[in-house]
Design an enzyme around this catalytic site. Structure first.
Site, PDB file in Angstrom:
ATOM      1  N   GLU A  76      -6.846  10.512  39.499  1.00  0.00           N
ATOM      2  CA  GLU A  76      -7.665  11.483  40.229  1.00  0.00           C
ATOM      3  C   GLU A  76      -9.042  11.641  39.585  1.00  0.00           C
ATOM      4  O   GLU A  76     -10.031  11.846  40.270  1.00  0.00           O
ATOM      5  CB  GLU A  76      -6.938  12.833  40.294  1.00  0.00           C
ATOM      6  CG  GLU A  76      -5.723  12.759  41.200  1.00  0.00           C
ATOM      7  CD  GLU A  76      -4.789  13.943  41.073  1.00  0.00           C
ATOM      8  OE1 GLU A  76      -4.926  14.871  41.865  1.00  0.00           O
ATOM      9  OE2 GLU A  76      -3.900  13.926  40.199  1.00  0.00           O
TER      10      GLU A  76
ATOM     11  N   ARG B 106       9.261  24.578  43.107  1.00  0.00           N
ATOM     12  CA  ARG B 106       8.936  25.152  44.429  1.00  0.00           C
ATOM     13  C   ARG B 106       9.960  24.714  45.466  1.00  0.00           C
ATOM     14  O   ARG B 106      10.414  23.568  45.448  1.00  0.00           O
ATOM     15  CB  ARG B 106       7.548  24.687  44.880  1.00  0.00           C
ATOM     16  CG  ARG B 106       6.431  25.303  44.099  1.00  0.00           C
ATOM     17  CD  ARG B 106       5.084  24.745  44.524  1.00  0.00           C
ATOM     18  NE  ARG B 106       4.360  24.279  43.351  1.00  0.00           N
ATOM     19  CZ  ARG B 106       3.332  23.442  43.389  1.00  0.00           C
ATOM     20  NH1 ARG B 106       2.893  22.971  44.527  1.00  0.00           N
ATOM     21  NH2 ARG B 106       2.741  23.063  42.276  1.00  0.00           N
TER      22      ARG B 106
ATOM     23  N   ARG C 290     -13.104  19.269  39.971  1.00  0.00           N
ATOM     24  CA  ARG C 290     -11.973  19.358  40.886  1.00  0.00           C
ATOM     25  C   ARG C 290     -11.899  20.789  41.408  1.00  0.00           C
ATOM     26  O   ARG C 290     -11.847  21.734  40.628  1.00  0.00           O
ATOM     27  CB  ARG C 290     -10.684  19.020  40.152  1.00  0.00           C
ATOM     28  CG  ARG C 290      -9.514  19.149  41.075  1.00  0.00           C
ATOM     29  CD  ARG C 290      -8.216  18.954  40.381  1.00  0.00           C
ATOM     30  NE  ARG C 290      -7.151  19.082  41.365  1.00  0.00           N
ATOM     31  CZ  ARG C 290      -5.951  19.547  41.110  1.00  0.00           C
ATOM     32  NH1 ARG C 290      -5.634  19.936  39.899  1.00  0.00           N
ATOM     33  NH2 ARG C 290      -5.054  19.608  42.053  1.00  0.00           N
TER      34      ARG C 290
ATOM     35  N   ASN D 193     -11.729  19.622  35.198  1.00  0.00           N
ATOM     36  CA  ASN D 193     -10.638  20.229  35.987  1.00  0.00           C
ATOM     37  C   ASN D 193     -10.203  21.505  35.262  1.00  0.00           C
ATOM     38  O   ASN D 193      -9.519  21.450  34.242  1.00  0.00           O
ATOM     39  CB  ASN D 193      -9.483  19.217  36.074  1.00  0.00           C
ATOM     40  CG  ASN D 193      -8.317  19.749  36.884  1.00  0.00           C
ATOM     41  OD1 ASN D 193      -8.330  20.902  37.336  1.00  0.00           O
ATOM     42  ND2 ASN D 193      -7.313  18.916  37.056  1.00  0.00           N
TER      43      ASN D 193
ATOM     44  N   HIS E  69      -3.498  17.603  47.079  1.00  0.00           N
ATOM     45  CA  HIS E  69      -3.403  16.292  46.397  1.00  0.00           C
ATOM     46  C   HIS E  69      -4.245  15.219  47.109  1.00  0.00           C
ATOM     47  O   HIS E  69      -3.975  14.030  46.985  1.00  0.00           O
ATOM     48  CB  HIS E  69      -1.948  15.766  46.368  1.00  0.00           C
ATOM     49  CG  HIS E  69      -0.989  16.598  45.569  1.00  0.00           C
ATOM     50  ND1 HIS E  69       0.291  16.823  45.990  1.00  0.00           N
ATOM     51  CD2 HIS E  69      -1.118  17.212  44.383  1.00  0.00           C
ATOM     52  CE1 HIS E  69       0.932  17.568  45.107  1.00  0.00           C
ATOM     53  NE2 HIS E  69       0.081  17.825  44.117  1.00  0.00           N
TER      54      HIS E  69
END
Ligand code: AMP
Length: 399
Positions: free
Chosen positions: A384, A241, A91, A7, A180
């Site tokens: 993940e 955010r 990823r 990743n 996600h």
């Protein structure tokens, strides 16, 4: 079979070498400060001291070379040679509309990933650099791209289209993509296992609540709607955010308050959310601590956060015609039981009843609903990396 999961960020690289027989990592590592002073690799192997290498790394090629050296190192390594790595799973954040599942990377895939850069200018470039660096070092090893967006490609048009002129979708691909996906897919599969049911017979709402966060409606194993949109800025309130806002605020900031587009971008991505509301921190633990000491704005930030998630849960309950289970995952969802309780407060009208005693768990898989709850509630640690490794194995086995 061993799968290396990679990743890549702009100056970092996370990796895990996973043994697919045990589904456990042989080694877990992080390379930081690639291309800047103080480059460092840290590798952890269960039962051993951390292996730390501090050496200049000018780019991701240097970083990958060091990762492979660390994995085969005589003393600190976990495999004898690179031949013991059967494939690499990468990823990749954005797979656009073309990829609804993982793919073996070839020239055509690389070309399309380049085209997707405009959709994810911050995330896709380091992902691509990581794939290229691995291809250079491991010429005969298959590379697989696993996309964050792929799981959401099953959304129907009414969920992914915005109320904008259709040409913007046709010509410029402006639509909801969702992110996600790997995590939502993984935890929904675990939830189905916990319920001893086929995922095809379940309606599941998954809440991935980390520094970034999203909620997804999963009907019969397929994502039918998700809170993030064209970019990971849309949806629930997040650490820094804003999540959903009236789009006219953007033009107001520019036209009336003199913001540049870069400043607006920074404001909405880096200075808003929990950080902006609380004025304390983007880290949930800090904000909770401040709230418990009576800081009004910290408590306000938490209330806005809970409410924004509760609204999505309500919306997706309706979108699926009811839900069988609700799942919380990622840093906040797995650990902060106070958050699970704050979100579930008021959801009793949907048959969602959290058990405050059972819920007192952090970082472990647990069913936390009351026996009387119509909707089962789970806290499920996401994984993940394992999901990427499983998808990679499946793809290369079916090649
Ligand atoms: P992630 O992006 O998934 O790593 O999640 C980061 C967020 O998880 C941060 O806001 C942390 O404050 C929060 N978090 C991590 N561990 C805990 C914990 N034990 N209790 C409460 N929040 C936590």
């Amino acid at each position: 079979m061993n799968i290396l999961v990679v990743n890549c960020g702009s100056s970092s690289l996370k990796y895990q070498l996973i043994n697919m027989l045990t589904e456990k990592p042989l080694a877990v590592g992080l390379v930081e400060r690639i291309g800047i002073q103080g480059s460092i690799l840290t590798q952890k192997v269960e039962g051993r001291d951390k292996y730390i290498i501090e050496t200049p790394m000018k780019d991701h090629n240097d970083a990958i070379k060091l990762v492979l050296d660390a994995l085969v190192d005589n003393v600190h390594g976990v495999i004898k040679s690179m031949d013991e790595i059967n494939a690499v799973g990468h990823r990749v954040v954005h797979g656009g509309e073309k990829y609804s599942s993982s793919v073996v990377v070839d020239d055509e895939v690389m070309k399309y990933l380049d085209e997707c850069i405009k959709l994810a200018p911050l995330h896709n470039p380091p992902n691509i650099i990581g794939i290229e660096a691995c291809k250079k070092m491991m010429k005969d090893t298959p590379m697989v791209a696993v996309f964050d967006t792929a799981f959401h490609q099953t959304m129907p048009e009414e969920a992914y289209l915005y109320g904008l002129p259709y040409e913007l979708y046709e010509k410029h691909h402006i639509r909801r993509y969702g992110f996600h996906g790997t995590s939502h897919k993984y935890v929904s599969q675990i939830a189905a296992e916990c319920m001893h049911k086929d995922i095809k017979d379940l309606n599941i709402i998954t809440c991935h609540l980390g520094n970034g966060g999203s909620v997804t409606a999963i009907k019969n194993g397929k994502s039918i709607d998700t809170s993030m949109g064209f970019t990971p800025l849309q949806g629930i309130v997040m650490g820094t955010r804003s999540g959903d806002i009236d789009p006219a605020i953007v033009t107001y900031l520019v036209d009336e308050l003199g913001y540049s587009t870069k400043e607006v971008n920074d404001l909405l991505n880096k200075k808003s959310g929990i950080l902006g509301l609380s004025g304390t921190s983007s880290d949930f633990r800090d904000v909770r601590a401040a709230a418990s000491e009576g800081d009004h704005r910290a408590q306000l930030a938490l209330n806005v956060y809970y409410y924004s998630i509760r609204k999505y849960i309500g919306a997706y309950f309706v979108a699926m015609g009811g839900a069988d289970c609700l799942v919380f995952t990622a840093g906040i969802g797995e650990n902060a039981y106070e958050t699970r309780e704050g979100i579930c407060e008021g959801l009793e009208c949907l048959g969602i009843e959290i058990d405050l005693e059972k819920d007192k768990v952090r970082g472990e898989l647990a069913e936390v609903s009351k026996d009387s709850s119509k909707v089962k509630i789970f806290a499920i640690p996401t994984n993940e990396e394992l999901m990427i490794a499983k998808e990679t194995m499946e793809i290369i086995n079916n090649k």
